[in-house]
Design a protein around this motif. Structure first.
Motif, short mmCIF file in Angstrom:
data_model
loop_
_atom_site.label_atom_id
_atom_site.label_comp_id
_atom_site.label_asym_id
_atom_site.label_seq_id
_atom_site.Cartn_x
_atom_site.Cartn_y
_atom_site.Cartn_z
N LEU A 83 0.84 -1.20 0.00
CA LEU A 83 0.00 0.00 0.00
C LEU A 83 0.88 1.25 0.00
O LEU A 83 2.06 1.18 0.33
N THR A 96 -2.53 2.37 -9.40
CA THR A 96 -2.94 3.53 -8.60
C THR A 96 -3.34 3.19 -7.17
O THR A 96 -3.72 4.09 -6.41
N ARG A 109 -13.77 7.05 -4.92
CA ARG A 109 -13.87 6.64 -3.50
C ARG A 109 -13.14 5.33 -3.27
O ARG A 109 -12.45 5.16 -2.26
N GLY A 110 -13.32 4.40 -4.21
CA GLY A 110 -12.64 3.11 -4.08
C GLY A 110 -11.13 3.29 -4.09
O GLY A 110 -10.41 2.75 -3.26
N ARG A 111 -10.66 4.08 -5.03
CA ARG A 111 -9.23 4.33 -5.13
C ARG A 111 -8.70 4.96 -3.84
O ARG A 111 -7.64 4.58 -3.33
N GLU A 112 -9.44 5.93 -3.31
CA GLU A 112 -8.96 6.65 -2.13
C GLU A 112 -8.93 5.79 -0.86
O GLU A 112 -8.21 6.10 0.09
N ALA A 113 -9.72 4.73 -0.86
CA ALA A 113 -9.66 3.82 0.28
C ALA A 113 -8.26 3.19 0.38
O ALA A 113 -7.81 2.83 1.46
N PHE A 114 -7.59 3.07 -0.77
CA PHE A 114 -6.23 2.54 -0.78
C PHE A 114 -5.19 3.65 -0.70
O PHE A 114 -4.14 3.50 -0.09
N PRO A 164 -5.30 7.48 -0.07
CA PRO A 164 -6.00 8.74 0.24
C PRO A 164 -5.23 9.98 -0.21
O PRO A 164 -5.85 10.99 -0.53
#
Lengths: 473, 390
Positions: A164, A194, A432-437, A439
């Motif tokens: 991550l 990403t 939103r999905g991307r930002e969960a990984f 931010p």
């Protein structure tokens, strides 16, 4: 920089301008040098590198073999490129479980070669498979001709180990299906670097088919070939692969290889069926009947494995063969519903004609995945105009109910076209999905989503943005 | 939007919702979820309710959002082998609509008269079709959902190959309505095979596994393979310690050849193809069901003789159908997890789940990412809070 050298050793960190030259481009047209390139040799080194970059607020671009066509590995925002070139171990091939566990830098073809020894094969087979890596294949949800029957990477990735953006190493999925918790594997596949750096992949292997039959059908023109392909799909027989080659491509292949394709053909369908002998016999009969009924002037089958391999070699190296016609080419890989294929192809060729480009069509017709290759000479013909013609082709595909990309990815090349397909809420949900990984947005910034300025200083960026907005009415 | 008082069908582990909201359109789903956000209520999305109790019971349960009336085929293009259907469409309705054109969605979750397309994806339902057609998510190419904050979102498309942005469609698989309510799905289809034949062998448990392993190792393209044991054997019309059930499908000549190959390995007889419906239903109808899954090389040492279970050897999965005491279950779970496997309580009382250490056992996703996903897609925690690890 000193920290990167401490982690990976002096010989695995590059930062001098002359050393970075080969890292400033991939197989597309965009160029931009990274601020540094680092080649970690272990998962721990990857994690340490990412942690060090995170501490400095530096962005990271993961990179495999650099065969991507959509600028996914171009370093925007002075990012550090983390190459997987030294992570190339095949960790295990399990014959009973039919699973391969590999590191991300392993070339696609190496997995198939290793699996073959125990009677198995790995289905995704992008044309770049000799060099393109599993990590890159995962990141772009790569396909290939045999995706028609077996599906793309997403259907073959069972698990992913991921570093991550914080440097934490985590795992999703694996050998056992439906583990408790959100299964992020399908989200990670196709996420174009990403959400983290892939350090290990669990891949599904399949038993080698007992029998394979490959045939070539000749048509007077593209439209008859396209109609025959649609008719085969509609009949319910799903071949393992079904590829179309047009007249331009056939000429280039004959010139490049001893493949002896009929030079007078307007189009060719390369069709392959796999299965038990009884299945292939049955399907071959049906397919041949449909081909002839839809105007095939000649249908011949590959008589030997060598002949079949030559046909596939020609198909997979066909892209390179096109350089005999013009030194440069530009292609998108939009997908359209299969029943729309004949109409879309007519429009695509009309666009090329209107712009005055030689166009070569060599593509996965069975699943509607176009590859219209515009041939040009960058020394005399400006790239902007080629991009404009290509954008028009994309628009035709989207208007026919299609998608921007079937297997190459969005990257830097098509991100501004995303709002042709998705509304703001749809894109926001993806974000939103991307930002969960990620931010902070430090993993491969400037890719996939439209808008953003991370890559604004790349010369073609303004052109693409103008095209995307100009055709959006 | 019809509102009715709580019915037993929506109870989860003895927990009844204060009310049931029956949505008949996407707009009504949006309104229901928006209302829950405004009132700070917890709602559980429900389709055919065949797998409603899978997972931990919700920490709060104000309303059931029943989408089973949100049904029907929206668009079907047989020439593309693609259909778009509303989420509440049952598998039986879908099969009927597609059969007219010789096509099908090759996913077999059990109880097709009740199980819905949306619920099948949301709960990552297993079943006999997993052997050849793998996961339900492999047969889904586009979705419309309503997120936990009541935003309508579309993902994917109508083409079979697509890497246009992030794949939310397949990501919704196995999220059990805790991030979004699925309202519409676009499905990838396949042709109904020319012939389908099922065979059953009445054997003892070791023989069933031995033959199953041989068949798997043969690489023959079987369509389905199950071992049924103990009192469950009666459900497949067999009388033995175990029934090995095999399905063969494809062109007639291929099915004949496969039949010979199977009969060369074990004495068996023909059985009606409907047997698979009964096998798939067993885990959904039992009062207590645990799904065990393990790495192929680490099959748990469970004595299945005399004990009711459905086992899918090719997927290394077993559904245990008779309640075992909680201490034993915990030991089974611990040994499976130590080997990389899982033991998930799919059907059990709330007390059993709690005493056994939860429905799921140890979560296998990084909780930081799981929490971040929950916070972003369902910021106020209105969708089945507590059902999944996050």
């Amino acid at each position: 920089m000193r920290r990167l050298v401490e982690i990976c050793g002096d010989e695995n960190v590059f930062w001098r301008a002359e050393d970075l030259l080969v890292w400033e481009y991939d197989a597309g047209f965009d160029r931009r040098p990274p601020s540094a390139v680092v080649l970690p040799g272990t998962t721990e080194e990857v994690a340490d590198v990412v942690r060090a970059a995170h501490a400095e607020g530096a962005s990271i671009v993961p990179r495999g073999a650099g065969t991507g066509l959509s600028g996914g590995t171009i370093a925007c925002a002075d990012a550090i490129v983390v190459s997987t070139a030294r992570l190339r171990r095949i960790i295990s091939i399990d014959r009973v479980a039919r699973i391969a566990v590999v590191e991300p830098g392993v070339p696609n073809l190496a997995v198939t070669a290793a699996a073959r020894d125990v009677g198995l094969f790995f289905a995704p087979d992008p044309a770049s498979q000799r060099i393109s890596t599993i990590g890159g294949n995962v990141a772009t949800n790569a396909g290939g001709p045999h995706a028609l029957r077996y599906g793309s990477m997403t259907n073959h990735v069972l698990g992913v180990e991921l570093v991550l953006p914080t440097g934490e190493c985590v795992r999703f999925g694996g050998e056992v299906a439906d583990l408790p918790g959100y299964d992020c594997v399908p989200f990670i596949v196709g996420s174009e670097g990403t959400v983290g750096i892939i350090t290990k992949v669990w891949l599904r292997l399949l038993p080698l088919p007992e029998d394979v039959r490959t045939f070539v059908a000749v048509f007077a023109d593209i439209e008859h070939g396209a109609r025959a392909a649609s008719a085969i799909i509609a009949s319910g027989v799903v071949p393992a692969a079904m590829e179309m080659l047009d007249r331009v491509t056939i000429g280039a292949l004959n010139a490049a290889f001893e493949v002896h394709l009929p030079a007078d053909a307007g189009s060719l369908l390369l069709v392959e069926v796999e299965g038990l002998r009884e299945e292939t016999a049955d399907w071959a009969t049906s397919i041949e009947r449909i081909l002839r009924k839809n105007g095939a002037t000649n249908v011949r089958s590959a008589e030997t494995a060598a002949e079949r391999e030559l046909l596939w070699k020609a198909r997979k190296l066909g892209y390179a063969a096109l350089a005999r016609i013009r030194p440069n080419n530009y292609l998108h890989d939009a997908v359209v519903p299969r029943t729309k294929m004949p109409d879309v192809l007519r429009e695509v060729n009309a666009i090329a004609e209107r712009y005055g480009y030689v166009i070569a069509n060599m593509f996965h017709i069975g699943d509607g995945n176009l590859h219209p290759v515009l041939l040009f000479d960058a020394r005399s013909q400006p790239i902007d105009r080629v991009m404009e013609a290509s954008a028009e082709i994309l628009k035709v595909a989207i208007d026919a109910g299609g998608a921007l990309s079937g297997e190459h990815g969005i990257g830097l090349e098509k991100n501004h076209f995303m709002f042709w397909v998705f509304g703001p809420e749809d894109l926001d949900a993806q974000r939103r999905g991307r930002e969960a990984f990620d931010p902070d947005g430090t993993m491969n910034p400037g890719k996939v989503f439209p808008g953003g300025d991370a890559c604004a200083d790349i010369p073609t960026e303004r052109t693409k943005r103008a095209l995307a907005e100009g055709m959006w009415v | 939007m019809g509102v009715a008082l709580g019915l037993n069908a929506h109870d989860i582990d003895g927990l009844a919702p204060a009310r049931v909201i029956r949505a008949t359109s996407e707009t009504e789903v949006v309104e229901a979820i928006r209302g829950a956000n405004e009132r700070g209520e917890a709602i559980v999305v429900s389709g055919g309710a065949t797998r409603l109790s899978v997972g931990d019971p919700p920490t709060r349960y104000d309303a059931a959002l029943d989408v089973s009336a949100l049904r029907g085929v929206v668009e079907y293009e047989p020439g593309d082998l693609v259909a778009t259907v509303r989420a509440g469409t049952t598998l039986a309705e879908l099969a009927e609509a597609l059969a007219a054109r010789g096509q099908r969605w090759p996913v077999e979750p059990g109880l097709p008269e009740r199980a819905t397309v949306g619920g099948t994806l949301a709960s990552a339902a297993g079943g006999p079709s997993r052997m050849r057609y793998f996961h339900p998510r492999d047969w889904v190419i586009g979705a419309r959902v309503v997120l936990g904050d009541a935003t309508s979102v579309r993902s994917g498309g109508r083409v079979v190959k697509n890497v246009t942005g992030y794949d939310l469609t397949r990501f919704w698989s196995g999220t059990f309505g805790t991030l979004a309510a699925i309202v519409e799905l676009t499905l990838k289809l396949t042709a109904v095979p020319e012939r389908t034949v099922s065979l059953v062998a009445e054997v003892d448990v070791p023989a069933a596994f031995r033959v199953a392993n041989e068949l798997h190792a043969s690489s023959l393209p079987l369509d389905a393979l199950a071992v049924v044991t103990g009192e469950a054997v009666g459900a497949v019309g067999a009388r033995a310690d175990a029934a090995l059930v095999v399905r063969l499908a494809g062109p007639a000549a291929a099915v004949r050849r496969l039949g010979r190959e199977v009969r060369d390995r074990v004495l068996c007889r023909d059985v009606a193809n409907e047997v698979w419906g009964r096998i798939a239903a067993l885990p959904l109808e039992s009062n207590w069901t645990a799904r065990l899954a393990w790495p192929a090389a680490a099959r748990p040492e469970i004595e299945f003789a005399g004990y009711g279970a459905v086992i899918y050897p090719a997927s290394s999965t077993a559904y245990l159908l008779r309640s075992i005491d909680r201490t034993t279950f915990r030991a089974v779970r611990a040994s499976l997890e130590a080997a990389g496997g899982v033991a998930v309580l799919e059907r059990a009382s709330a007390a059993y789940k709690r005493d056994a250490g939860g429905a799921w056992g140890s979560p296998r996703v990084p909780l930081g990412v799981a929490k971040a996903l929950k916070e972003r897609f369902d910021p106020r925690g209105v969708l089945a809070p507590g059902r999944m690890p996050a």
